[in-house]
Every structure is written in structure tokens, then in C-alpha cells.
Design an enzyme around this catalytic site. Structure first.
Site, PDB file in Angstrom:
ATOM      1  N   SER A 171       7.787   5.271  41.195  1.00 14.54           N
ATOM      2  CA  SER A 171       6.672   4.825  42.042  1.00 14.54           C
ATOM      3  C   SER A 171       5.529   4.141  41.306  1.00 14.54           C
ATOM      4  CB  SER A 171       6.110   6.002  42.845  1.00 14.54           C
ATOM      5  OG  SER A 171       6.950   6.258  43.936  1.00 14.54           O
ATOM      6  N   LYS A 189      -4.850   6.012  43.287  1.00 16.06           N
ATOM      7  CA  LYS A 189      -3.871   6.216  44.366  1.00 16.06           C
ATOM      8  C   LYS A 189      -4.330   7.348  45.274  1.00 16.06           C
ATOM      9  CE  LYS A 189       1.140   6.886  45.045  1.00 16.06           C
ATOM     10  NZ  LYS A 189       2.431   7.135  44.350  1.00 16.06           N
ATOM     11  N   SER A 225       5.989   3.806  45.369  1.00 15.09           N
ATOM     12  CA  SER A 225       5.026   4.103  46.420  1.00 15.09           C
ATOM     13  C   SER A 225       3.589   3.769  46.043  1.00 15.09           C
ATOM     14  CB  SER A 225       5.096   5.593  46.805  1.00 15.09           C
ATOM     15  OG  SER A 225       4.716   6.412  45.708  1.00 15.09           O
TER      16      SER A 225
END
Lengths: 93, 457
Positions: free
Chosen positions: B148, B49, B124
């Protein structure tokens, strides 16, 4: 702010000033409208009962010893502007 | 940067080679960083990420503010993955600074859901889940502040683990809300996620929150050692749930979409079939968990993001004049709307006159949530609920109303408030996309949720 659903655009501008974020007029209007709804929703926190917090918290410190960190060049490598090994900020005044 | 049509991905600002197949726009930067020659993850590929620092590879947090930021060091988790033999294949798309539930607030455009095209991958960590679901990486790292990792795992039909706070080092994670956020793995199966957990969990002298307390009066079940020192999480993925007590959190099932509830109930039947017992539990505090979560997360965000001043790093407006004015202009240009919304609301919640009304009450609610979970674990080994109350949204469907978006996090945020571990495993499909089942464990009870999750495969 009162406990109504409305947030004054002037208040949004004031908070934006505190947070150092400029907003355009459209954003001020939109945020004023949305903040009323969101803050009204947060009012449900008024109903939370008092709870004993028994957490026994203690700070955890490492030994205060000198050790390797970033080099000055590494620390500066992402700065938009630097001079003589220092960050260069905007001129004041 | 304007939002982009997902069909045009990879979009403006993405560094993805033409010959790299990224139809879903999962990646922001494609760059291979080889790991050690051997190790438990030798030969495996991992996508990271884009809020987790990678030495020499840009780390944007999905923000125009950091579009050109290149960290001079690796996050501890990246260092450990490389030591374990994994090869990093790139950095994945995300909601800007981790703020969102759909991966549509990225400054580089949205990601499409490989398991439900035309729908969001969740957020996210949507790019990380999409990369795994599309087979572009064996594993991925995400970060979970309020769901997330679990939300995109559920929406993309893969497995995601949000570890107990303190299990994994946060060093090198670009912080959004420190007291809530943990790094965790996403994989196609439970054993794979557990294998990554084994590689990255453990104490780190650079993150004090991973230090286990060894004071005599506070020595816990682990004898003062860090729990990951003596555990092999992959071994726990054995599907043995005979006699396991599963508490279904009724407050998180009521109100969920009908097709989601049906899928969830069918998965519970599978657990019963494997020998688990299922009973209902109620957590009255979850009614105010979303409000408490957003007040705390926004407050921490307003403080954390103050460091983006365009002087030491980040987008600079290049203006002369008063420092504050220059700073405010750089931040106007560098931050997207959701980030500004949260910084402002957090500043408001912490400001004089409102601190007691919002922030202090949110902390009371947080204590209440923790207490509720403690009581529930007196009668259950794990707690179950749907991971998300709804199937994946259509792209663009939810952006106009932030409050509706915040409400979608109702099932995941209580876990972060209580700093507990949770796993999302695929429970089945609706005609609108995959459904995840969430299993929550007591603090450092990762083995139990991994074992229970593996019984659903």
C-alpha cells in the site's frame, strides 16, 4: 461447502451472522458468486510444501506498572452516547 | 456514500477549504498542525494517511464508520515528525481501512493520479502519493500491508519505502492486519524518504514489536540495540552501487505487462552502468504468496474490525433492541463493500472446519516465502522486480472484479509475508503512466535498498 466453485447464499448469510454484519439481498447474491471464485483460487494453498518453521518467538512484555493513560473524558469523547461517565449501549430486549 | 466523480473532488464529507488547491482529491481533511521550531525537518510539510492517528484532527480511515472520529492522541510517528520540526498539512485519502489497490474504495470518493490523470493513484495510500506527486506536501506517511505504500508510489512516479517489520512504531495506526502492516515514508526522491525514515524509525515502549531482543542467545548483528539507533538512513542515499549484487526475481517479471518489463529492463541497465552486477533468481513460493496474503490479511481484518460497534466510537445506527442486531445494522451502514467482503471471507477462513484448510496452510506458505527469500539473499544483496506488474488502471476499470484486483498485488505481498524492507523508485514512464522498480533487502537492510534506489535517480 464442497470443493466446487459455488457458495450457497445461505452460507454467506451464516458467515455474515457470525461476523455481525447485516447484508442486503443484492450483496448476498454478489458475495455468493464472488466467494466461489475467490475460495477456489485459495485452493492453490493445498500445494504448499511443508516447511520447517524455525522462528524462535518470545513474548516481549513491558513492566507491569501503573502509568498515565487517557482520561475518562477523552475515552468517552467519540462515543455516540454516554451517561454518567460510561458508554451507553443499546437496550437489551 | 456513493462513489463520486473524481472531477467533483473534494467531495461529500471532505473537509477541504475552498481556497485550498486539491484538484486530485488527495486530501480528506486539510488542517495545519505546526511542529517544533527547529529540527531536521524544520520547514518541511508532511501529509498523513488517514489511518494514522492525529490528536484533535479527525481520522476516518476512508470509512463512513469513522467519519466523525477524532483521536485524543497522536500516533508515535506523528509525534516524532512534529518533534523533528515538520508541519502536518492534512490527512490523505485512502482505500477504506487500507483495503484496496486503487484508492477507489474510500467512502469519500476516489483520488485522481497527478502523474497520469484519469487513472488511479494506486492504493491504499493513494492520497499520500498523490499529495507528494502534486507538490501539495514535501513528504507523506503511508502504511503498507501488502504493497500500500509501494503501489501508489509506483503509479504516481514517486519514492516509497516499506520498512522492515519492527523498525517503526505502529502505535496509533488504526490496525487492519497487524502482522503485515508497517508505516513508511513517501517522497519525491530517495534521500527525502530516507530523511523521514530517520525521523520516525526507532524503538517505542508503546509498541512491543519495535523492541529488539537482547537475550544473550539471540543477540544479533545489532548487539541487541534497535538498528535505527545507530543508523542515518539519509547518508545511505549516495548512489554507490559498485560491486552490488542484484538478483532479479524472474517469477515476478514473467507475466508483467510488456511496457512495464521494457521500462524495468532499462532501469536495470542503469544499475549495471553504475557498477552493479545483475543475475536471475527464482522464488517458487511467490506463486502462492497472494493467496496466503489474502487469507492472513482477511483473517486479521475480521478480528481487528470487530471493535467497530457504534458504541465506544464509530457510526451508530441508533437502534434499540438486541445488541447483536444493533451492532450488525451499524456495521451494515458504516462499512463499504470491500470491507464487508474481507471481514466475511476472514470469518469464513477462521471458522470451524476451514481453519486448517485456509489459515493454517496460509501460515505454511508464509514460512515458505521467508525461506525462499533467505536463500535468495545468500547470492544477492538486493532483489529487484517491477513494483506493479501493470501501469496505473483507468479510474473505475478494476472495481467490478475483486479477484483481478487481488492479483495485481503479486509483486508486493511476498515482502510483507516475509516482514522485509522494500523501496519503490521511479523507473520510467509508459504511455499509460509511471512504472516503479522495487528493491527488496534483507531484514533491517534499509541502508542497502536506499543506496541502490538512489543510484536510479
Amino acid at each position: 461447502m464442497s470443493d466446487t466453485d459455488a457458495v450457497d447464499p445461505e452460507e454467506v448469510r451464516h458467515v455474515a451472522g457470525l461476523a455481525r454484519v447485516d447484508l442486503d439481498e443484492d450483496e448476498v447474491e454478489r458475495f455468493a458468486e464472488q466467494f466461489g471464485d475467490i475460495l477456489a483460487y485459495f485452493d492453490a494453498l493445498d500445494d504448499v510444501p511443508e516447511t520447517d518453521r524455525e522462528a524462535d518467538l518470545a513474548n516481549v512484555f513491558r513492566a507491569d506498572e501503573v502509568r498515565e493513560g487517557l482520561t475518562q473524558a477523552e475515552a468517552l469523547q467519540n462515543a455516540p452516547e454516554s451517561e454518567d461517565g460510561r458508554f451507553k449501549g443499546p437496550r437489551v430486549g | 456514500m456513493a462513489a463520486q466523480d473524481p472531477e467533483e473532488a473534494p467531495g461529500e464529507g471532505r473537509l477541504v477549504p475552498d481556497d485550498f488547491d486539491d484538484d486530485h482529491g488527495a486530501f480528506l481533511t486539510v488542517e495545519t498542525v505546526a511542529g517544533a521550531d527547529d529540527g531536521p525537518l524544520a520547514g518541511a510539510t508532511v501529509a498523513v494517511k488517514d489511518n494514522i492517528s492525529t490528536e484533535g484532527v479527525r481520522t476516518t480511515c476512508g470509512s463512513a464508520m469513522l467519519a466523525d472520529y477524532v483521536p485524543p492522541y497522536d500516533a508515535t510517528v506523528v509525534e516524532r515528525l512534529k518533534d523533528a520540526g515538520a508541519t502536518v498539512v492534512g490527512k490523505t485519502n485512502m482505500d477504506e481501512f487500507g483495503m484496496g489497490t486503487t484508492t477507489e474504495t474510500s467512502a469519500f470518493g476516489p483520488t485522481d493520479n497527478p502523474a497520469a490523470p484519469g487513472r488511479v493513484p494506486g492504493g491504499s495510500s493513494g492520497g499520500s502519493a498523490a499529495a507528494v506527486a502534486a507538490g501539495q506536501a514535501d513528504f507523506a506517511l503511508g502504511s503498507d500491508t501488502g504493497g500500500s505504500i509501494r503501489c501508489p508510489a509506483a503509479f504516481c512516479g514517486v519514492v516509497g519505502i516499506k520498512p522492515t517489520y519492527g523498525l517503526i512504531s505502529r502505535y496509533g495506526l488504526v490496525a487492519y492486519a497487524n502482522s503485515l502492516e508497517q508505516i513508511g515514508p513517501i517522497a519525491r526522491d530517495v534521500e527525502g524518504a530516507a530523511t523521514v525514515l530517520d525521523a520516525i524509525a526507532g524503538p517505542d515502549e508503546r509498541d512491543a514489536t519495535t523492541r529488539h531482543d537482547t537475550r544473550e542467545d539471540l543477540v544479533d548483528d545489532f548487539g541487541g540495540q534497535h538498528p535505527a539507533d545507530t543508523t542515518t538512513y539519509a547518508d545511505a542515499a549516495d548512489g554507490e552501487v559498485d560491486g552490488l549484487s542484484v538478483g532479479v526475481v524472474t517469477d515476478l517479471v514473467e507475466g508483467a505487462d510488456e511496457a512495464v518489463v521494457e521500462t524495468f529492463e532499462a532501469a536495470l541497465d542503469d544499475l549495471r552502468g553504475a557498477g552493479a552486477t545483475v543475475h536471475e533468481v527464482s522464488l517458487p513460493s511467490v506463486e502462492t504468496a497472494v493467496q496466503a496474503y489474502y487469507v492472513i490479511a482477511m483473517s486479521e481484518a475480521s478480528s481487528n474490525l470487530a471493535r467497530f460497534d457504534g458504541v465506544r466510537y464509530g457510526h451508530s445506527g441508533g437502534y434499540d433492541g438486541d445488541w447483536n442486531e444493533t451492532f450488525a445494522k451499524a456495521r451494515e451502514e458504516g462499512f463499504g463493500e470491500e470491507v464487508k467482503r474481507r471481514i466475511l471471507l476472514g470469518t469464513y477462513a477462521l471458522s470451524a472446519g476451514y481453519h486448517d484448510k485456509y489459515y493454517k496452510q496460509a501460515q505454511d506458505a508464509r514460512a515458505w516465502v521467508k525461506q525462499d527469500f533467505d536463500e535468495a539473499f545468500e547470492s544477492a544483496d538486493v532483489l529487484a522486480s517491477p513494483t506493479m506488474p501493470v501501469p496505473p488502471f483507468e479510474l473505475g476499470e478494476s472495481l467490478s472484479d475483486p479477484l483481478q484486483m487481488y492479483l495485481a498485488d503479486a509483486n508486493t505481498v511476498p515482502v510483507n509475508l516475509a516482514n522485509l524492507p522494500a523501496i519503490s523508485v521511479p523507473a520510467g514512464e509508459t504511455d499509460r503512466g509511471p512504472v516503479g522498480l522495487q528493491l527488496v533487502g534483507p531484514a533491517f537492510g534499509e541502508e542497502t535498498i536506499i543506496r541502490a534506489g538512489s543510484a536510479l535517480e
